[in-house]
Design an enzyme around this catalytic site. Structure first.
Site, mmCIF file in Angstrom:
data_model
loop_
_atom_site.group_PDB
_atom_site.id
_atom_site.type_symbol
_atom_site.label_atom_id
_atom_site.label_comp_id
_atom_site.label_asym_id
_atom_site.label_seq_id
_atom_site.Cartn_x
_atom_site.Cartn_y
_atom_site.Cartn_z
ATOM 1 N N ASN A 10 0.877 -1.169 0.000
ATOM 2 C CA ASN A 10 0.000 0.000 0.000
ATOM 3 C C ASN A 10 0.918 1.223 0.000
ATOM 4 O OD1 ASN A 10 -1.874 2.015 0.443
ATOM 5 N ND2 ASN A 10 -2.153 1.540 2.629
ATOM 6 N N LYS A 12 0.109 4.243 -0.197
ATOM 7 C CA LYS A 12 -0.529 5.455 0.372
ATOM 8 C C LYS A 12 -0.296 6.623 -0.598
ATOM 9 C CE LYS A 12 0.586 3.470 4.804
ATOM 10 N NZ LYS A 12 0.453 3.580 6.220
ATOM 11 N N HIS A 124 -9.333 1.393 4.970
ATOM 12 C CA HIS A 124 -8.023 1.541 5.643
ATOM 13 C C HIS A 124 -8.179 2.490 6.830
ATOM 14 C CE1 HIS A 124 -3.827 2.574 6.360
ATOM 15 N NE2 HIS A 124 -3.529 1.461 5.710
ATOM 16 N N GLU A 126 -6.423 4.805 7.889
ATOM 17 C CA GLU A 126 -6.173 6.235 7.613
ATOM 18 C C GLU A 126 -7.400 6.896 7.003
ATOM 19 O OE1 GLU A 126 -2.558 5.618 5.410
ATOM 20 O OE2 GLU A 126 -1.579 4.982 7.262
ATOM 21 N N GLU A 201 -5.296 -4.927 10.680
ATOM 22 C CA GLU A 201 -4.243 -3.932 10.850
ATOM 23 C C GLU A 201 -4.449 -3.192 12.165
ATOM 24 O OE1 GLU A 201 -2.353 -2.827 6.870
ATOM 25 O OE2 GLU A 201 -4.006 -1.458 7.172
ATOM 26 N N GLY A 207 2.828 1.946 10.472
ATOM 27 C CA GLY A 207 3.816 3.005 10.265
ATOM 28 C C GLY A 207 4.588 3.374 11.524
ATOM 29 N N SER A 244 3.558 -2.491 10.115
ATOM 30 C CA SER A 244 5.027 -2.567 10.200
ATOM 31 C C SER A 244 5.580 -3.937 9.830
ATOM 32 C CB SER A 244 5.499 -2.130 11.594
ATOM 33 O OG SER A 244 5.143 -0.776 11.831
ATOM 34 N N GLY A 265 2.796 -1.300 4.121
ATOM 35 C CA GLY A 265 2.953 0.104 3.728
ATOM 36 C C GLY A 265 4.409 0.419 3.439
ATOM 37 N N GLY A 266 5.115 0.897 4.457
ATOM 38 C CA GLY A 266 6.492 1.380 4.302
ATOM 39 C C GLY A 266 7.407 0.442 3.524
HETATM 40 C C1 PEP Z 1 -0.540 0.056 5.750
HETATM 41 O O1 PEP Z 1 -0.363 1.052 5.089
HETATM 42 O O2 PEP Z 1 -1.587 -0.559 5.634
HETATM 43 C C2 PEP Z 1 0.509 -0.393 6.662
HETATM 44 C C3 PEP Z 1 0.338 -1.498 7.325
HETATM 45 O O3 PEP Z 1 1.633 0.386 6.764
HETATM 46 P P1 PEP Z 1 3.044 -0.032 7.423
HETATM 47 O O4 PEP Z 1 3.430 -1.350 6.823
HETATM 48 O O5 PEP Z 1 3.989 1.063 7.027
HETATM 49 O O6 PEP Z 1 2.839 -0.121 8.896
#
Ligand code: PEP
Length: 284
Positions: A10, A12, A124, A126, A201, A207, A244, A265-266
């Site tokens: 993802n 973002k 999500h 966010e 999540e 993040g 993460s 994400g990251g």
């Molecule tokens: C996400 O964006 O859904 C996510 C889990 O981000 P990260 O892996 O950076 O925690």
């Protein structure tokens, strides 16, 4: 039938169209040796889906690049190996439930379909935290997009405050009930379950570098699985873990029986780490 495994990135609000193209070029180079290992048997991607949820503006570019990647993954003589990574799916991070209308700034399912998008991320944290997404809007999006033929990944998860207050199970129950629209509307999901997946999540892990332990994640996944069964009957809905995920912790998470993959994400932003995650998925 058993549950399939998933690995989705993802991005973002990161990477424009130029960076998207460069990412896919680098990915192609990295996936070459992996393809050979899938043919010889070290890796297997049967019943596994890999993809990226990219910003709306990059969908078109990503689709073009993913098509090119697919033909290179299916180079002459290797088309039939189910062990091989078949393609990299490109998904949207958001779509409206209505097919069209006065919804400034939104993108609809038919628009996404027109350019060839097959996957959409829904709910999500966010979106819930910053843009007013509620269990009810998650329900409307998920049901409408499934009915339009999309593969949909619905995100749920508790905040740190909710976990510390011992409310994790109750929050997950409310969110599952919410996205299914309660027991009566849940039946409308039944014809589409093969295209439905979830991502657990925990908001406190997104993040932050603070991953849920495999035991914490497994406990939540088991709870979600029991809820899905009680609403929908026996099913094979895959549940990915997100929060993460990195090349360092992914293999251990995947060893848990109720964890069917990752939403990342990251670590999906860099080709190196995302390719390592694909490799780990292939070895699982
Ligand atoms: C996400 O964006 O859904 C996510 C889990 O981000 P990260 O892996 O950076 O925690």
């Amino acid at each position: 039938m058993s549950r399939s495994k998933l690995l989705f990135g993802n991005w973002k609000m990161n990477h424009g169209p130029k960076a998207t193209h460069e990412y896919f070029q680098a990915l192609k180079t990295k996936l070459e040796p992996m393809r050979a290992r899938a043919i010889t048997g070290t890796l297997s991607f049967s019943a596994k889906s890999v993809g990226l949820f990219v910003p709306t503006l990059c969908l078109h570019q990503a689709l073009q690049d993913a098509a090119e990647l697919k033909s290179s993954l299916h180079a002459v003589g290797q088309t039939t190996s189910p062990r091989n990574l078949q393609e990299l799916h490109v998904g949207a991070q958001l779509a409206h439930w209505a097919p069209n209308g006065a919804f400034t700034g939104e993108t609809s399912g038919p628009m996404l379909k027109e350019i060839g998008i097959g996957w959409v991320l829904v709910g999500h944290s966010e979106r819930r935290q910053f843009f007013g997404e509620t269990d009810q809007t998650v329900h409307r999006r998920a049901l409408s997009l499934l009915e339009q033929g999309f593969s949909v990944m619905v995100c749920i998860g508790e905040t740190l405050g909710e976990r510390e207050a011992g409310q994790t199970a109750a929050v997950l129950s409310r969110q599952v009930d919410g996205f299914l629209g309660g027991r009566e509307l849940a039946a409308r999901f039944a014809p589409h379950l093969a295209r439905l997946s979830l991502a657990y999540e925990p908001v406190w892990a997104i993040g932050t570098g603070q991953t849920a332990t495999p035991e914490q994640a497994e406990e939540a996944h088991e709870h979600i699985r029991a809820l899905l069964e009680s609403f929908l009957g026996p099913n094979e809905i895959a549940i990915a873990y997100g929060g993460s995920v990195t090349p360092e912790n992914f293999a251990e998470l995947l060893r848990k029986p109720s964890i069917d993959g990752g939403l990342v994400g990251g670590a999906s932003l860099k080709v190196d780490s995302f390719t390592t995650l694909i490799d780990i998925l292939g070895r699982t």
